[in-house]
Design a protein around this motif. Structure first.
Motif, PDB file in Angstrom:
ATOM      1  N   ARG A 188     -68.011 -22.333  54.184  1.00  0.00           N
ATOM      2  CA  ARG A 188     -67.570 -21.099  53.469  1.00  0.00           C
ATOM      3  C   ARG A 188     -66.207 -21.484  53.243  1.00  0.00           C
ATOM      4  N   ALA A 189     -65.166 -21.887  54.036  1.00  0.00           N
ATOM      5  CA  ALA A 189     -64.114 -22.502  54.021  1.00  0.00           C
ATOM      6  C   ALA A 189     -63.732 -23.491  52.628  1.00  0.00           C
ATOM      7  N   GLY A 190     -64.756 -24.323  52.517  1.00  0.00           N
ATOM      8  CA  GLY A 190     -64.809 -25.314  51.346  1.00  0.00           C
ATOM      9  C   GLY A 190     -64.967 -24.752  50.101  1.00  0.00           C
ATOM     10  N   PHE A 191     -65.969 -23.851  50.073  1.00  0.00           N
ATOM     11  CA  PHE A 191     -66.432 -23.038  48.822  1.00  0.00           C
ATOM     12  C   PHE A 191     -65.147 -22.313  48.284  1.00  0.00           C
ATOM     13  N   ALA A 192     -64.679 -21.484  49.386  1.00  0.00           N
ATOM     14  CA  ALA A 192     -63.532 -20.817  49.066  1.00  0.00           C
ATOM     15  C   ALA A 192     -62.361 -21.553  48.691  1.00  0.00           C
ATOM     16  N   LEU A 193     -62.077 -22.657  49.051  1.00  0.00           N
ATOM     17  CA  LEU A 193     -60.923 -23.387  48.490  1.00  0.00           C
ATOM     18  C   LEU A 193     -61.067 -24.036  47.180  1.00  0.00           C
ATOM     19  N   ILE A 194     -62.375 -24.510  46.757  1.00  0.00           N
ATOM     20  CA  ILE A 194     -62.662 -25.179  45.797  1.00  0.00           C
ATOM     21  C   ILE A 194     -62.430 -23.772  44.592  1.00  0.00           C
ATOM     22  N   ARG A 204     -72.256 -29.946  43.160  1.00  0.00           N
ATOM     23  CA  ARG A 204     -70.704 -30.661  42.365  1.00  0.00           C
ATOM     24  C   ARG A 204     -69.910 -29.495  42.535  1.00  0.00           C
ATOM     25  N   ARG A 205     -68.589 -29.857  42.802  1.00  0.00           N
ATOM     26  CA  ARG A 205     -67.395 -28.921  42.632  1.00  0.00           C
ATOM     27  C   ARG A 205     -67.133 -28.273  41.443  1.00  0.00           C
ATOM     28  N   ASP A 206     -67.359 -29.163  40.176  1.00  0.00           N
ATOM     29  CA  ASP A 206     -67.388 -28.728  38.828  1.00  0.00           C
ATOM     30  C   ASP A 206     -68.468 -27.785  38.565  1.00  0.00           C
ATOM     31  N   ASP A 207     -69.642 -27.911  38.943  1.00  0.00           N
ATOM     32  CA  ASP A 207     -70.618 -27.241  38.899  1.00  0.00           C
ATOM     33  C   ASP A 207     -70.655 -25.829  39.250  1.00  0.00           C
ATOM     34  N   LEU A 208     -70.182 -25.827  40.714  1.00  0.00           N
ATOM     35  CA  LEU A 208     -70.030 -24.567  41.094  1.00  0.00           C
ATOM     36  C   LEU A 208     -68.988 -23.541  40.421  1.00  0.00           C
TER      37      LEU A 208
END
Length: 217
Positions: free
Chosen positions: A14-20, A106-110
């Protein structure tokens, strides 16, 4: 600014997605949630543009949360899961979700996914969605009549049928011998009159209304 709620029972995920998402200039993470019920409360409180929901969450799973959020608000829902399963995808779309992503996205795809659904598009190509719906409809009874179908013009019904066949705007334009701009207007009218969120929901509606039957091409 695109406002987002992130819901996942795994704190690090959750924190990872929020950070991205939070470091993007045009995106603000307004709340995080650790279960589906908390996610619904967060959406009600913050009225975000997008909710990222993990499918496997305690108390209320992501599909249940999506069903409530989509019924009560205009928030777009993107489902997150570790399982690449057609059944999960179909259940999420039936709940009203506009997209479906695996957690190893991937980060960019999110980031792109969030922007796409806010723009009113869907994360699954209509042809892909059609295959999923086709497989699912074979396994379960067709639901009752679709409310509002009688409000469509003949051309709008034809548009809905072609959407159900997985046709792109360009393909529909060629079939009607009109411009893509005109097709976009027809699609917009169909979505508005039937209370659908996007083209993915239109594919499902085409099946539920009987315009498309399993296996039809």
């Amino acid at each position: 600014m695109i406002r987002v709620v992130v819901a996942d029972d795994q704190e690090l995920v959750r924190a990872g997605f929020a950070l991205i998402l939070g470091v993007q200039d045009d995106i603000e993470v307004v709340a995080e949630a650790g279960d589906g019920a908390e996610a619904v409360r967060a959406v009600r409180a913050h009225k975000p543009d997008v909710a990222l929901l993990d499918i496997e969450m305690p108390i209320l799973n992501g599909i249940g949360a999506a069903r409530q959020i989509c019924a009560e608000t205009d928030t777009r829902v993107i489902m997150l899961t570790t399982f690449d399963s057609d059944a999960y995808v179909f259940d999420a779309l039936r709940a009203g979700a506009s997209g479906f992503l695996l957690k190893d996205v991937r980060r960019d795809d999110l980031v792109h996914a969030v922007r796409v659904v806010v723009d009113g598009q869907a994360l699954l190509a209509p042809a892909v969605t059609r295959r999923l719906v086709d497989d699912a409809v074979r396994r379960q009874p067709r639901p009752g009549p679709v409310i509002g179908l009688d409000r469509l013009t003949d051309r709008e019904r034809e548009t809905l049928e072609l959407l159900g066949q997985g046709r792109s705007n360009a393909e529909i334009a060629a079939a009607f011998t009109v411009s893509e701009h005109t097709v976009k207007t027809h699609v917009s009218n169909v979505l508005s009159k039937l209370g659908l969120r996007d083209r993915v929901q239109a594919v499902i509606c085409a099946y539920e209304s009987g315009l498309i039957t399993p296996g039809e091409r």
